[in-house]
Each structure stands twice: as C-alpha cells, then as structure tokens.
Design a protein around this motif. Structure first.
Motif, PDB file in Angstrom:
ATOM      1  N   VAL A  42      11.463   3.625   0.791  1.00  0.00           N
ATOM      2  CA  VAL A  42      10.997   2.389   1.420  1.00  0.00           C
ATOM      3  C   VAL A  42      12.015   1.880   2.434  1.00  0.00           C
ATOM      4  O   VAL A  42      11.650   1.347   3.481  1.00  0.00           O
ATOM      5  N   HIS A  45      11.555   2.723   6.082  1.00  0.00           N
ATOM      6  CA  HIS A  45      10.450   2.109   6.811  1.00  0.00           C
ATOM      7  C   HIS A  45      10.449   0.585   6.688  1.00  0.00           C
ATOM      8  O   HIS A  45       9.444  -0.053   6.992  1.00  0.00           O
ATOM      9  N   ILE A  49       7.166  -2.740   7.234  1.00  0.00           N
ATOM     10  CA  ILE A  49       6.389  -3.052   6.036  1.00  0.00           C
ATOM     11  C   ILE A  49       6.011  -4.527   6.021  1.00  0.00           C
ATOM     12  O   ILE A  49       6.863  -5.399   6.159  1.00  0.00           O
ATOM     13  N   GLU A  51       3.822  -5.920   3.368  1.00  0.00           N
ATOM     14  CA  GLU A  51       3.773  -6.329   1.954  1.00  0.00           C
ATOM     15  C   GLU A  51       4.766  -5.473   1.162  1.00  0.00           C
ATOM     16  O   GLU A  51       4.397  -4.455   0.588  1.00  0.00           O
ATOM     17  N   TYR A  55       4.074  -2.133  -1.335  1.00  0.00           N
ATOM     18  CA  TYR A  55       4.508  -0.870  -0.762  1.00  0.00           C
ATOM     19  C   TYR A  55       5.448  -0.127  -1.719  1.00  0.00           C
ATOM     20  O   TYR A  55       5.316   1.083  -1.929  1.00  0.00           O
ATOM     21  N   ARG A  58       3.504   1.204  -4.734  1.00  0.00           N
ATOM     22  CA  ARG A  58       2.748   2.394  -4.350  1.00  0.00           C
ATOM     23  C   ARG A  58       3.679   3.596  -4.208  1.00  0.00           C
ATOM     24  O   ARG A  58       3.333   4.715  -4.616  1.00  0.00           O
ATOM     25  N   ALA A  59       4.853   3.376  -3.658  1.00  0.00           N
ATOM     26  CA  ALA A  59       5.833   4.457  -3.519  1.00  0.00           C
ATOM     27  C   ALA A  59       6.252   4.975  -4.901  1.00  0.00           C
ATOM     28  O   ALA A  59       6.427   6.184  -5.096  1.00  0.00           O
TER      29      ALA A  59
END
Length: 172
Positions: A42, A45, A49, A51, A55, A58-59
């Motif tokens: 994360v 990125h 991002i 949210e 994120y 989900r990762a």
C-alpha cells in the motif's frame, strides 16, 4: 497524502489491522507478517489511495489468498499434538456416495427441493421462488423427500439418520 500521513495512518490503525489479519490467518505471527506485507504494498501507492482502510484490508485479503494458493494443503506444524486422530475420510466418502445415490432415486422436483433447502440452506420462500411454486409445495415436497430418503437409506426412521442428518446440516 504524504509519507507523514501514511505513518499516522499506520500508528492509528495498526491494532485494528492486526486484529483483522489475525482473523484471516489464525496466528499472531502470520497476522503480523500479513499486515506488514500489505502495508508495504500500500505504501507504494499511498498518494493515489482515496479510502486507505478499505484499500489495506483488500490488500490483506489478496495477500492471504495468494499465500494460501502458494502453500496449498501443506502440513502445518503446531506445538500441540492432537488428542486423537481425525475421522476416517473413507467413511465420509462412502456416506456421501450413499446419500447422492439415494437423492438420485428421488423425483427431480423432490430432489431439487431437498438440495436447495438443506444442502444450499435456502429459506423456503427462496426455494419456492426459484422453483416457481408455493411455499406450501416446498414444505410438503421436503417432508415427503426426507421420508423417502429415510426409506431408501435403510428402512424408515430407524435407518441411517446420520446420512439424512448430513443432508440437513446436522451433526451425527
């Protein structure tokens, strides 16, 4: 968002992420590894991002799924030895084959009701909607189907209750 915001996010949400990771992995060490790996991905990125918590979650899910696929069904070592051996899988295969053969002997409509109602665990109303019939028809077909299964599997109510129980999700 900049690096300071990322640091603040990690400090504020780390415990929450660790709890989620523990529920995903079942191990404290694996949970820490999962959170760290997800945060590393994360971090690359971070500026794009919108949210961040969604994120990162989900990762973590994606990373856990990837690990599961890589590891597969390998043996997991634990510090505690099980008290007894697990159930013989051959018995389960035989019971499943008997149940499937018995289901195959039922009329299609009755079999459909039993499978949707008990195997797929759908409520009666959803089964009725899927089959284009009334809830009463589903109830009567289920009752008749279970009675027939009991007969096919070994003679009425005293037959093989563990097999019809498996269809209905009960434990023998």
């Amino acid at each position: 968002m900049d690096d300071a915001e990322f640091r603040e996010f990690v400090e504020a949400r780390y415990a929450e992420l660790l709890r989620t990771a523990y529920l995903l992995t079942g191990s404290r060490d694996a949970a820490q590894d999962l959170v760290h790996d997800a945060l590393l991905k994360v971090m690359r990125h971070w500026r794009r991002i919108d949210e961040p918590i969604a994120y990162v979650r989900r990762a973590m899910v994606n990373e856990r799924t990837s690990r599961w696929r890589r590891i597969g069904l390998r043996e997991l070592l634990t510090s505690a030895v099980p008290d007894r051996a697990g159930p013989d899988s051959a018995d389960a295969v035989v019971a499943r084959d008997e149940l499937l053969a018995a289901l195959d002997r039922l009329p299609a409509r009755m079999r459909t009701v039993l499978v949707l109602r008990y195997w797929e665990d759908l409520p009666e109303a959803e089964v009725a909607q899927a089959m284009g019939c009334s809830v009463g028809t589903v109830k009567s077909q289920a009752a008749r189907g279970l009675a027939r299964l009991r007969d096919v599997l070994g003679g009425g109510r005293s037959g093989r209750p563990e097999l019809t129980g498996r269809l209905m999700g009960e434990r023998a």
